[in-house]
Enzyme design. Structure first.
Site, short mmCIF file in Angstrom:
data_model
loop_
_atom_site.label_atom_id
_atom_site.label_comp_id
_atom_site.label_asym_id
_atom_site.label_seq_id
_atom_site.Cartn_x
_atom_site.Cartn_y
_atom_site.Cartn_z
N LYS A 175 -0.99 25.74 -45.66
CA LYS A 175 0.14 25.63 -46.61
C LYS A 175 -0.31 25.77 -48.05
O LYS A 175 0.43 26.29 -48.89
CB LYS A 175 0.89 24.31 -46.41
CG LYS A 175 0.05 23.07 -46.59
CD LYS A 175 0.15 22.17 -45.41
CE LYS A 175 -1.06 21.32 -45.24
NZ LYS A 175 -1.12 20.67 -43.93
N VAL A 203 4.04 24.64 -41.84
CA VAL A 203 5.13 23.72 -42.22
C VAL A 203 5.64 23.00 -40.98
O VAL A 203 6.04 23.65 -40.00
CB VAL A 203 6.30 24.47 -42.89
CG1 VAL A 203 7.40 23.49 -43.29
CG2 VAL A 203 5.83 25.26 -44.10
N LYS A 255 4.73 22.59 -48.71
CA LYS A 255 5.56 23.03 -47.58
C LYS A 255 6.97 23.40 -48.06
O LYS A 255 7.56 24.38 -47.59
CB LYS A 255 5.62 21.92 -46.53
CG LYS A 255 4.26 21.69 -45.88
CD LYS A 255 4.24 20.39 -45.13
CE LYS A 255 2.91 20.15 -44.46
NZ LYS A 255 2.77 18.78 -43.94
N GLY A 307 -1.29 17.20 -36.19
CA GLY A 307 -2.11 16.93 -35.01
C GLY A 307 -2.69 18.22 -34.49
O GLY A 307 -2.06 19.28 -34.56
N1 LIG Z 1 -4.99 18.81 -38.91
C1 LIG Z 1 -3.68 18.96 -38.78
O1 LIG Z 1 -3.00 18.17 -38.13
C2 LIG Z 1 -2.99 20.15 -39.43
C3 LIG Z 1 -1.60 20.29 -39.28
C4 LIG Z 1 -0.97 21.41 -39.84
C5 LIG Z 1 -1.71 22.35 -40.54
N2 LIG Z 1 -3.07 22.16 -40.68
C6 LIG Z 1 -3.81 23.18 -41.43
O2 LIG Z 1 -4.74 23.80 -40.55
C7 LIG Z 1 -5.91 24.20 -41.29
C8 LIG Z 1 -7.15 23.58 -40.64
O3 LIG Z 1 -7.03 22.17 -40.68
P1 LIG Z 1 -8.03 21.22 -39.86
O4 LIG Z 1 -7.43 19.86 -39.91
O5 LIG Z 1 -8.38 21.83 -38.55
O6 LIG Z 1 -9.33 21.25 -40.81
P2 LIG Z 1 -10.81 20.72 -40.49
O7 LIG Z 1 -10.78 19.82 -39.31
O8 LIG Z 1 -11.36 20.22 -41.78
O9 LIG Z 1 -11.60 22.05 -40.07
C9 LIG Z 1 -11.92 23.05 -40.98
C10 LIG Z 1 -12.82 24.06 -40.31
O10 LIG Z 1 -13.05 25.11 -41.24
C11 LIG Z 1 -14.44 25.33 -41.39
N3 LIG Z 1 -14.80 25.71 -42.75
C12 LIG Z 1 -14.64 25.00 -43.88
N4 LIG Z 1 -15.11 25.68 -44.95
C13 LIG Z 1 -15.58 26.84 -44.45
C14 LIG Z 1 -16.20 27.97 -45.04
N5 LIG Z 1 -16.44 28.03 -46.34
N6 LIG Z 1 -16.54 29.00 -44.23
C15 LIG Z 1 -16.32 28.95 -42.90
N7 LIG Z 1 -15.75 27.90 -42.29
C16 LIG Z 1 -15.37 26.87 -43.05
C17 LIG Z 1 -15.07 24.00 -41.04
O11 LIG Z 1 -16.41 24.28 -40.64
P3 LIG Z 1 -17.56 23.17 -40.52
O12 LIG Z 1 -17.31 22.60 -39.16
O13 LIG Z 1 -18.79 23.95 -40.66
O14 LIG Z 1 -17.30 22.20 -41.64
C18 LIG Z 1 -14.18 23.51 -39.91
O15 LIG Z 1 -14.60 24.06 -38.69
C19 LIG Z 1 -5.65 23.74 -42.74
O16 LIG Z 1 -5.10 24.81 -43.48
C20 LIG Z 1 -4.63 22.63 -42.59
O17 LIG Z 1 -3.83 22.46 -43.74
C21 LIG Z 1 -3.72 21.10 -40.14
#
Ligand SMILES: NC(=O)c1ccc[n+]([C@@H]2O[C@H](COP(=O)([O-])OP(=O)(O)OC[C@H]3O[C@@H](n4cnc5c(N)ncnc54)[C@H](OP(=O)(O)O)[C@@H]3O)[C@@H](O)[C@H]2O)c1
Length: 407
Positions: free
Chosen positions: A90, A117, A190, A287
């Site tokens: 987002k 979103v 969002k 989640g």
């Molecule tokens: N979590 C939720 O519930 C949720 C819900 C809706 C939307 N989202 C969206 O989904 C996306 C991912 O969220 P997440 O919660 O899964 O994040 P996360 O758990 O922090 O995971 C991020 C991933 O991206 C990798 N990464 C970070 N910087 C990087 C770079 N410079 N080059 C390559 N890889 C890189 C990290 O690698 P490392 O393992 O090496 O650190 C990790 O594997 C975000 O845009 C978030 O806003 C998340």
């Protein structure tokens, strides 16, 4: 064997890992529907994989890194290489959406972002596709599950903001650094995306005014409850005086508002238009597995031509006897032993009483009870037996009760 469809996965955190697991579970079903078997062609994290290599081996790129850099660069490079992109980012879309959509148009690829979103709630698809012909007037949304959980707990338990925040962190509903959530910035991003789609005009995150929930006290919540009001962090995007207003702030709602009943970490979005009146969509707003489901849905959409006919991929039995909780209403003669006989029949059918009220009506009495869930066939067997008892004055009435804990 169906041909494969190669999916390059950028990011392997909460959502990325859940996406890979879901693809493993649902890959066969997707292959049966689309004729193509989706497969991960490579995974990029900070310590693993090479972007150019993954791009060359992929038909579509899924971006689940988050933030602006390097996600923006990867998404642009993928689209310039003619690859579809699915993202749940987002922040990226609310700040660089115009550049990304222009790139997608120029290179005739799809950029899909349902997961950005309201998690798995299909609000983007509904606004962009189902309601494409409607002139939307207003959107109201609870689009941040963390703050909705905190406000729900403050109202339910009478606890302070700090206590509710700690509880949210312990349960994984809030990040260690909850700033983006509690200040309203996450919800603002969002709402910028929703406003952009609803009103077909550029909306940048900087144009959204937002206020958070950090200053709400348990006192506010107590008074609100007495007045029949609930407090929510509400995002609004609406047409105003020939322009639009997009904002996020705490707001009280009366109980009958469709968003008032949205508790815990859930999200909901209400879309209003003169032609359609109002549609409310709600469900889990975040989640890993939930967001991964929205992401995989987008991948499938990018794989298939726009109009698909429903495929039969499973042969499932139709179940006609299901469990339900019931409200049971009986008029009986008011004499000793009546309740014991009713309870005995219910017990024989495995029904147990959750709540019970008895009212006297002269020589008669009204027994009203709510039963815990049981098979419908057993409930109706009990009702038939009770109806035949000599002290029963009217046919008992049984009405199903939806008794589920959603939060
Ligand atoms: N979590 C939720 O519930 C949720 C819900 C809706 C939307 N989202 C969206 O989904 C996306 C991912 O969220 P997440 O919660 O899964 O994040 P996360 O758990 O922090 O995971 C991020 C991933 O991206 C990798 N990464 C970070 N910087 C990087 C770079 N410079 N080059 C390559 N890889 C890189 C990290 O690698 P490392 O393992 O090496 O650190 C990790 O594997 C975000 O845009 C978030 O806003 C998340």
């Amino acid at each position: 064997m169906p041909e494969t469809f190669k999916v390059g996965l950028l990011g392997h955190g909460t959502v990325g890992a859940a996406f890979e697991a879901l693809l493993g579970e649902r890959g066969e079903a997707v292959a049966a529907t689309t004729g193509l078997r989706p497969e991960i062609s490579g995974v990029l994290t900070r310590s693993r994989g090479d972007f150019e290599d993954i791009l060359n081996r992929s038909d579509l790129i899924v971006e689940l890194i988050g933030g602006i850099d390097p996600a923006r660069d990867y998404v642009l490079r993928a689209m310039r290489a003619g690859k579809h992109v699915v993202s749940a980012n987002k922040q990226l879309l609310s700040q660089h959406g115009e550049e990304l959509w222009a790139c997608a148009r120029e290179h005739q690829v799809q950029l899909r972002f349902e997961g950005a979103v309201a998690g798995v709630v299909p609000v983007i698809r509904v606004i962009q596709e189902s309601l494409a012909a409607a002139r939307l007037e207003r959107i109201h949304g609870i689009v941040n599950g963390t703050t909705n959980y905190i406000l729900s707990e403050m109202a339910r338990e009478g606890i302070s903001y700090d206590q509710a925040l700690s509880q949210a962190q312990a349960l994984g509903y809030a990040e260690a650094d909850p700033t983006d959530d509690v200040t309203g910035r996450d919800a603002a991003a969002k709402m910028a995306i929703l406003a952009r789609l609803a009103f077909s005009t550029p909306v940048h995150l900087d144009q959204v005014t937002y206020e958070g929930i950090e200053h709400i006290t348990s006192d506010d919540m107590a008074y609100a409850r007495e007045l029949g009001l609930g407090l929510k962090l509400i995002g609004t995007a609406e047409r105003v005086d020939g322009g639009i207003s997009v904002r996020v702030h705490p707001a009280f709602l009366y109980g009958e508002h469709p968003l008032a009943a949205v508790h815990g970490p859930f999200n909901a979005v209400t879309v209003e238009s003169d032609a359609i009146t109002e549609i409310t969509m709600s469900g889990p707003g975040a989640g890993g597995p939930q967001t991964a489901s929205a992401v995989l849905g987008d991948v499938v959409s990018a794989m298939i031509p726009p109009a698909s006919t429903p495929e039969t991929t499973e042969a499932l039995r139709v179940v006609d006897d299901v469990e339900s909780a019931f409200y049971l209403h009986m008029e009986v003669a008011d004499r000793p032993g009546v309740l014991a006989q009713v309870a005995e029949i219910l017990g024989m059918q495995g029904a147990s009483i959750k709540s019970f009220v008895q009212r006297g009506l002269g020589d008669n009495a009204r027994l009203v009870m709510v039963l815990h869930p049981l098979l419908e066939s057993r409930l109706y067997a009990a009702v038939r037996m009770i109806a035949q008892l000599d002290f029963v004055r009217a046919t008992p009435r049984a009405i199903r009760v939806i008794d589920e804990d959603f939060a």
